[in-house]
Design an enzyme around this catalytic site. Sequence first.
Site, mmCIF file in Angstrom:
data_model
loop_
_atom_site.group_PDB
_atom_site.id
_atom_site.type_symbol
_atom_site.label_atom_id
_atom_site.label_comp_id
_atom_site.label_asym_id
_atom_site.label_seq_id
_atom_site.Cartn_x
_atom_site.Cartn_y
_atom_site.Cartn_z
ATOM 1 N N LYS A 195 0.846 -1.198 0.000
ATOM 2 C CA LYS A 195 0.000 0.000 0.000
ATOM 3 C C LYS A 195 0.874 1.238 0.000
ATOM 4 C CE LYS A 195 -4.273 -1.416 0.404
ATOM 5 N NZ LYS A 195 -4.742 -2.311 1.470
ATOM 6 N N GLY B 118 0.446 4.789 1.269
ATOM 7 C CA GLY B 118 -0.445 5.666 2.030
ATOM 8 C C GLY B 118 -0.014 7.109 1.904
ATOM 9 N N ALA B 119 -0.789 7.984 2.533
ATOM 10 C CA ALA B 119 -0.471 9.408 2.509
ATOM 11 C C ALA B 119 0.813 9.659 3.285
ATOM 12 C CB ALA B 119 -1.613 10.198 3.128
ATOM 13 N N GLU B 120 0.990 8.886 4.334
ATOM 14 C CA GLU B 120 2.088 9.141 5.255
ATOM 15 C C GLU B 120 3.207 8.121 5.117
ATOM 16 O OE1 GLU B 120 2.929 9.859 9.853
ATOM 17 O OE2 GLU B 120 1.063 8.829 9.385
ATOM 18 N N ALA B 121 2.827 6.891 4.778
ATOM 19 C CA ALA B 121 3.819 5.803 4.796
ATOM 20 C C ALA B 121 3.625 4.855 3.623
ATOM 21 C CB ALA B 121 3.677 5.027 6.105
ATOM 22 N N ILE C 1 3.778 0.805 2.682
ATOM 23 C CA ILE C 1 3.628 -0.467 3.389
ATOM 24 C C ILE C 1 4.121 -1.582 2.473
ATOM 25 C CG2 ILE C 1 1.959 -2.050 4.469
ATOM 26 C CD1 ILE C 1 2.005 0.550 5.961
ATOM 27 N N ASP D 129 -6.593 8.595 14.760
ATOM 28 C CA ASP D 129 -6.818 8.446 13.309
ATOM 29 C C ASP D 129 -7.794 7.297 13.040
ATOM 30 O OD1 ASP D 129 -6.590 8.872 10.601
ATOM 31 O OD2 ASP D 129 -4.650 7.885 10.387
HETATM 32 N N1 LIG Z 1 0.268 -5.226 9.810
HETATM 33 C C1 LIG Z 1 -0.441 -5.155 8.692
HETATM 34 N N2 LIG Z 1 -0.943 -6.253 8.097
HETATM 35 C C2 LIG Z 1 -1.657 -6.182 6.963
HETATM 36 N N3 LIG Z 1 -1.925 -5.031 6.316
HETATM 37 C C3 LIG Z 1 -1.458 -3.875 6.846
HETATM 38 C C4 LIG Z 1 -0.699 -3.872 8.060
HETATM 39 N N4 LIG Z 1 -0.364 -2.588 8.345
HETATM 40 C C5 LIG Z 1 -0.904 -1.844 7.362
HETATM 41 N N5 LIG Z 1 -1.566 -2.580 6.457
HETATM 42 C C6 LIG Z 1 -2.279 -2.116 5.257
HETATM 43 O O1 LIG Z 1 -1.717 -0.892 4.831
HETATM 44 C C7 LIG Z 1 -2.661 0.192 4.953
HETATM 45 C C8 LIG Z 1 -1.958 1.464 5.428
HETATM 46 O O2 LIG Z 1 -1.311 1.215 6.683
HETATM 47 P P1 LIG Z 1 -1.398 2.251 7.872
HETATM 48 O O3 LIG Z 1 -0.581 1.740 9.001
HETATM 49 O O4 LIG Z 1 -2.823 2.539 8.163
HETATM 50 O O5 LIG Z 1 -0.647 3.509 7.249
HETATM 51 P P2 LIG Z 1 -1.138 4.995 6.891
HETATM 52 O O6 LIG Z 1 -0.601 5.821 8.014
HETATM 53 O O7 LIG Z 1 -0.507 5.320 5.590
HETATM 54 O O8 LIG Z 1 -2.643 5.002 6.841
HETATM 55 C C9 LIG Z 1 -3.735 -0.320 5.905
HETATM 56 O O9 LIG Z 1 -4.983 0.312 5.675
HETATM 57 C C10 LIG Z 1 -3.752 -1.813 5.570
HETATM 58 O O10 LIG Z 1 -4.492 -2.028 4.376
HETATM 59 MG MG LIG Z 2 -4.114 4.090 8.016
#
Ligand SMILES: Nc1ncnc2c1ncn2[C@@H]1O[C@H](COP(=O)(O)OP(=O)(O)O)[C@@H](O)[C@H]1O
Ligand SMILES: [Mg+2]
Length: 214
Positions: A13, A15-18, A20, A125
């Site tokens: 993924k 994301g806006a901030e990170a 994954i 959040d």
């Molecule tokens: N431990 C994890 N296992 C499976 N999917 C994850 C996990 N952490 C994050 N994700 C996936 O990545 C997306 C973004 O991660 P998140 O930690 O929410 O970062 P952000 O700060 O960018 O929203 C989540 O909505 C999920 O779909």
């Molecule tokens: Mg998130």
Amino acid sequence: MSAAIALLLKLLKKGAEADIYLTMWGNRRSVLKIRKKKEYRNEVLDARIRSTRTVREARMMSEVKSFGTSTPIVYFVDPKKFEIYMQFVKGPVVRDLPDRKIITLCEKIGAVVGTLHKNGVMHGDLTTSNFILAGKKLVILDFGLSQRTERTEDQAIDLRLFKEVLNSAHVGIVEKAWASFLKGYGRAAGTAARERVISQVRVIEGRGRYANVV
Ligand SMILES: Nc1ncnc2c1ncn2[C@@H]1O[C@H](COP(=O)(O)OP(=O)(O)O)[C@@H](O)[C@H]1O
Ligand SMILES: [Mg+2]
């Protein structure tokens, strides 16, 4: 990041901030969350923010387990590289589930949030993308903006944000989902606490309307 390491990573993924990534930690399937640089921020400040959020997220993810809250297991944290290696949780995020399912799950989400608040933690959040349904277990993610606080005002900010998310991402089911959330919240935090927070949410919403008029 070196090319050799990058080969072992699969971007899951953006994301806006990170970002994954899906990777391995030892022989365990793992998620690597890397907080990205924001070009518009001053470089020193940017590094400080990313580092603080990385540490805060990893620490809180582990701490809330003692309340019985399900979060990914943290394997490794590198505040200098803004990286967290954590358990990969298999399953859909609540946001992607069918409406009927989301309405039911909102009660569980409410209970998770109520439990956090009762134990002095605000999430910061609360979106439906920050909950993964892993079989029957609901796992909560994304603690980078979380805080230790007992204040009703902070708890109301959590609830207000979640309500806004329902209003924008799940508009057809807002009323049912919100009622379901409040039911779970009251069950976990107690009805007196729930009424206190709801009335604070009304204050925030009242302020919002007033601000719009002015
Ligand atoms: N431990 C994890 N296992 C499976 N999917 C994850 C996990 N952490 C994050 N994700 C996936 O990545 C997306 C973004 O991660 P998140 O930690 O929410 O970062 P952000 O700060 O960018 O929203 C989540 O909505 C999920 O779909
Ligand atoms: Mg998130």
